[in-house]
Design a protein around this motif. Structure first.
Motif, PDB file in Angstrom:
ATOM      1  N   UNK A 203       0.812 -38.231   5.237  1.00  0.00           N
ATOM      2  CA  UNK A 203       0.131 -38.534   3.984  1.00  0.00           C
ATOM      3  C   UNK A 203       0.225 -40.023   3.694  1.00  0.00           C
ATOM      4  N   UNK A 204      -0.873 -40.606   3.225  1.00  0.00           N
ATOM      5  CA  UNK A 204      -0.876 -41.971   2.722  1.00  0.00           C
ATOM      6  C   UNK A 204      -1.474 -41.938   1.323  1.00  0.00           C
ATOM      7  N   UNK A 205      -0.819 -42.605   0.378  1.00  0.00           N
ATOM      8  CA  UNK A 205      -1.326 -42.591  -0.990  1.00  0.00           C
ATOM      9  C   UNK A 205      -2.532 -43.501  -1.109  1.00  0.00           C
ATOM     10  N   UNK A 218      -5.847 -50.879  -3.371  1.00  0.00           N
ATOM     11  CA  UNK A 218      -4.441 -51.282  -3.338  1.00  0.00           C
ATOM     12  C   UNK A 218      -4.206 -52.480  -4.247  1.00  0.00           C
ATOM     13  N   UNK A 219      -5.094 -53.466  -4.188  1.00  0.00           N
ATOM     14  CA  UNK A 219      -4.895 -54.670  -4.986  1.00  0.00           C
ATOM     15  C   UNK A 219      -5.046 -54.419  -6.484  1.00  0.00           C
ATOM     16  N   UNK A 220      -5.726 -53.340  -6.847  1.00  0.00           N
ATOM     17  CA  UNK A 220      -5.883 -53.019  -8.264  1.00  0.00           C
ATOM     18  C   UNK A 220      -4.842 -52.031  -8.768  1.00  0.00           C
ATOM     19  N   UNK A 221      -3.941 -51.624  -7.940  1.00  0.00           N
ATOM     20  CA  UNK A 221      -2.890 -50.679  -8.312  1.00  0.00           C
ATOM     21  C   UNK A 221      -2.995 -49.430  -7.489  1.00  0.00           C
ATOM     22  N   UNK A 234      -0.538 -49.248  -4.364  1.00  0.00           N
ATOM     23  CA  UNK A 234       0.075 -50.583  -4.322  1.00  0.00           C
ATOM     24  C   UNK A 234       1.549 -50.499  -3.969  1.00  0.00           C
ATOM     25  N   UNK A 235       2.243 -49.494  -4.484  1.00  0.00           N
ATOM     26  CA  UNK A 235       3.671 -49.354  -4.203  1.00  0.00           C
ATOM     27  C   UNK A 235       3.933 -48.992  -2.746  1.00  0.00           C
ATOM     28  N   UNK A 475       9.378 -47.655  -7.426  1.00  0.00           N
ATOM     29  CA  UNK A 475       8.535 -48.411  -6.489  1.00  0.00           C
ATOM     30  C   UNK A 475       7.354 -49.034  -7.212  1.00  0.00           C
ATOM     31  N   UNK A 476       6.762 -48.314  -8.146  1.00  0.00           N
ATOM     32  CA  UNK A 476       5.649 -48.872  -8.924  1.00  0.00           C
ATOM     33  C   UNK A 476       6.124 -49.976  -9.853  1.00  0.00           C
ATOM     34  N   UNK A 477       7.355 -49.884 -10.308  1.00  0.00           N
ATOM     35  CA  UNK A 477       7.906 -50.938 -11.169  1.00  0.00           C
ATOM     36  C   UNK A 477       7.972 -52.273 -10.429  1.00  0.00           C
ATOM     37  N   UNK A 478       8.076 -52.229  -9.110  1.00  0.00           N
ATOM     38  CA  UNK A 478       8.161 -53.446  -8.298  1.00  0.00           C
ATOM     39  C   UNK A 478       6.789 -53.985  -7.922  1.00  0.00           C
ATOM     40  N   UNK A 479       5.730 -53.495  -8.564  1.00  0.00           N
ATOM     41  CA  UNK A 479       4.386 -54.008  -8.334  1.00  0.00           C
ATOM     42  C   UNK A 479       3.925 -54.792  -9.561  1.00  0.00           C
TER      43      UNK A 479
END
Length: 595
Positions: A203-205, A218-221, A234-235, A475-479
């Motif tokens: 799986x890839x998000x 990816x660049x937009x989140x 993005x994460x 992980x999202x917090x680090x974006x």
């Protein structure tokens, strides 16, 4: 925007170099007809440097001036029925415009890039000749950032290779190898899903719409149907190859150009560089993916208000967890439309989850099912398997019908309605999870009911990370994505529009009176919802063209840091995206620097 935030952001803009003497900044980019517009010989040199892959563009419906029956006009109209074919044209965009905002108009020239060297040549040419530069991969931008008149387009559609990486290690990082996938900037999500899930069983998000470009999302989140379980696209970014404004090809990851890497993870596409390649983390597949559908009608306003309240209670108690994603629509005709997905449950478990709500509906008068309750589940590996759907559920996906089209190029049938659409209004707001507290559920339900009196409200539960596993929230917090998403249980989207309205298209006249009335109704609906979430942020890819305080709405506390990265890697503002990082320095069209 609060004054304190404005001052803090202004201190980091590309033109704010207190105490530093720099060359005079570019005041105005050149257009065709200007004395400094590149000569035919200069364009010829660029064409030779990119192997002949420079294309002069006309408007997609330019041929219709000779009549709707003209072959070129008929061909353009036919493309509107196939999103894959639209994406294969450098002069088409998947959105045709936005009322009183923008209209799709092609760039003057496009470099149909196939290598990073092609991108470098285009960037250097635009910088040397003071050109407006545009980047397009998938071309799905609602905000009109995929093209611009009088510009040079870097078109990455042909950079669409996908390569599995069983043991990837980011350059200059001593981390343990991990499974990943490397994709070119022009690849669509269906290309990634076919390679990663259908063929490799992982799986890839990514995104929900299969024709959306990987790099832009990816660049937009980047939210997909199962983001409540797997976080944002993005994460999942491990490394990117990117061409910066100085024409350098750089590697960006957690150990090399880490600030640039962070900005690429949700800071918005096309603002700090042109991505040419991305490597994304892959994950183990769950046993199943599935979906739940139904549509319920209430007999009157009182019954509908009660239904909305029950839905809020039911979601908070039974669906607010990593298993469930996608959306519920709350409509002004007193109907509720459920189109939700789940992961790692079988049909029986999903049915048991919904039993309390179904029992409530059947026990109370005034409710009927316009679409019966239906649960579908399938082995997760077949979620984007075109052959599987052709055999077992032929109505769910639509294939690219062109001879020789890749067999895996399919799109969800529900997404075909958006091809070429023209927007009247579009607003989004992340709804904080605190609204699900029992003491606040009634207020949320009332706001949803009041909003629905003006326009339909879509609650996209997968586009809020509250309720997701803690590791994916971290992980999202680090974006660079707005931190508001971390505590949001859903993204509310209120939007409307018409079919394609490209300039010059037969039958493409815009009904401005009707469109403006609809836009006002959409605004009133969002105002009603914001009564309970007054400081809600908005998702940059799905937001209002006229968004006030967009820096704060799109990126929150991350904006000043993004502006610093912009200053470092693009000090002269070569990369411009309206309402993108650093765009305060330029006019709305990106051609004139503000005083």
């Amino acid at each position: 925007m609060k004054r304190r935030f404005l001052l803090k952001a202004a201190a980091t803009l590309p033109f704010a170099f207190a105490g530093v003497t720099t060359a005079a900044p570019l005041r105005r980019r050149v257009r065709p007809g200007d004395p400094l517009w590149p000569s035919a010989a200069a364009w010829g040199d660029l064409k030779r440097s990119v192997g002949g892959r420079l294309v002069r563009l006309d408007a997609p419906f330019a041929g219709c001036a000779a009549g709707a029956d003209a072959p070129s006009c008929a061909a353009a109209l036919a493309r509107l029925k196939n999103g894959f074919e639209m994406g294969d044209q450098p002069n088409f965009t998947h959105t045709s415009g936005w009322l009183d905002a923008w209209s799709s108009q092609p760039s003057a020239y496009a470099v149909a890039a196939r290598t990073p060297a092609d991108v470098v040549a285009a960037v250097n040419f635009a910088r040397t000749h003071d050109l407006r530069l545009v980047v397009k991969g998938g071309g799905h931008s609602y905000q009109g950032t995929s093209d611009a008149p009088d510009s040079l387009l870097v078109w990455t559609r042909h950079m669409n290779d996908v390569r599995l990486e069983p043991a990837f290690v980011a350059r200059n990082c001593g981390t343990a190898p991990q499974p990943a996938v490397t994709v070119g900037a022009g690849a669509m999500w269906i290309d990634a899903y076919d390679a990663v899930t259908t063929r490799a069983g992982r799986y890839v998000q990514g995104g929900g719409c299969t024709t959306v470009g990987v790099a832009g999302l990816v660049q937009s989140g980047g939210f997909g149907s199962f983001s409540k379980r797997y976080g944002t696209a993005a994460a999942g970014l491990l490394e990117a190859e990117v061409v910066t404004a100085d024409g350098q090809v750089r590697i960006a990851n957690a150990c090399t150009n880490a600030d640039l890497f962070w900005a690429l993870k949700g800071g918005g596409g096309g603002s700090v560089g042109i991505v040419t390649r991305l490597t994304l983390r892959t994950r183990e597949l769950p046993a199943t993916f599935g979906a739940v559908f139904c549509k319920v009608r209430a007999a009157d306003d009182a019954a509908f208000r009660a239904l909305v309240g029950k839905l809020v209670e039911f979601y908070a108690r039974d669906l607010f967890n990593p298993h469930w994603g996608e959306q519920i629509g709350i409509h002004g005709d007193n109907t509720v439309d459920v189109s939700m997905v789940f992961q790692d449950l079988d049909e029986a478990a999903a049915s048991r989850t919904w039993a309390p709500l179904l029992d409530w509906l059947r026990a109370h008068p005034g409710y009927s099912f316009e679409k019966p309750f239906q649960v579908l589940a399938l082995p997760a590996r077949h979620m984007w398997d075109a052959a599987f759907f052709r055999e077992h559920a032929p109505g769910f996906m639509v294939a690219d019908p062109r001879p020789g089209a890749p067999a895996h190029h399919v799109i969800w049938k529900g997404d075909t309605d958006q091809e070429g659409w023209f927007i009247h209004g579009y607003k989004s707001a992340w709804l904080p999870a605190g609204l699900l507290d029992p003491t606040r559920q009634a207020g949320l339900a009332d706001a949803l009911f009041q909003a629905s009196r003006h326009w339909s409200v879509g609650l996209h539960f997968n586009k809020g990370l509250a309720g997701a596993p803690q590791a994916d929230i971290d992980a999202a917090r680090a974006t660079a994505t707005n931190p508001a998403v971390l505590d949001a249980f859903a993204l509310a989207i209120i939007a409307g529009g018409d079919g394609p309205r490209f300039p010059g298209m037969p039958g493409g006249a815009v009904d401005t009176v009707r469109g403006r009335a609809r836009a006002q109704a959409i605004g009133r609906a969002m105002d009603a919802l914001l009564a309970v979430a007054p400081r809600a942020g908005a998702y940059v890819s799905e937001s209002d063209y006229f968004q006030a305080d967009w820096q704060d709405a799109f990126w929150g506390a991350n904006y000043p840091r993004l502006a610093q990265v912009k200053r470092k890697y693009d000090p002269d503002g070569l990369f411009f995206v309206r309402h993108g990082v650093g765009s305060e320095a330029w006019s709305e069209d990106g051609f004139t620097r503000n005083a």
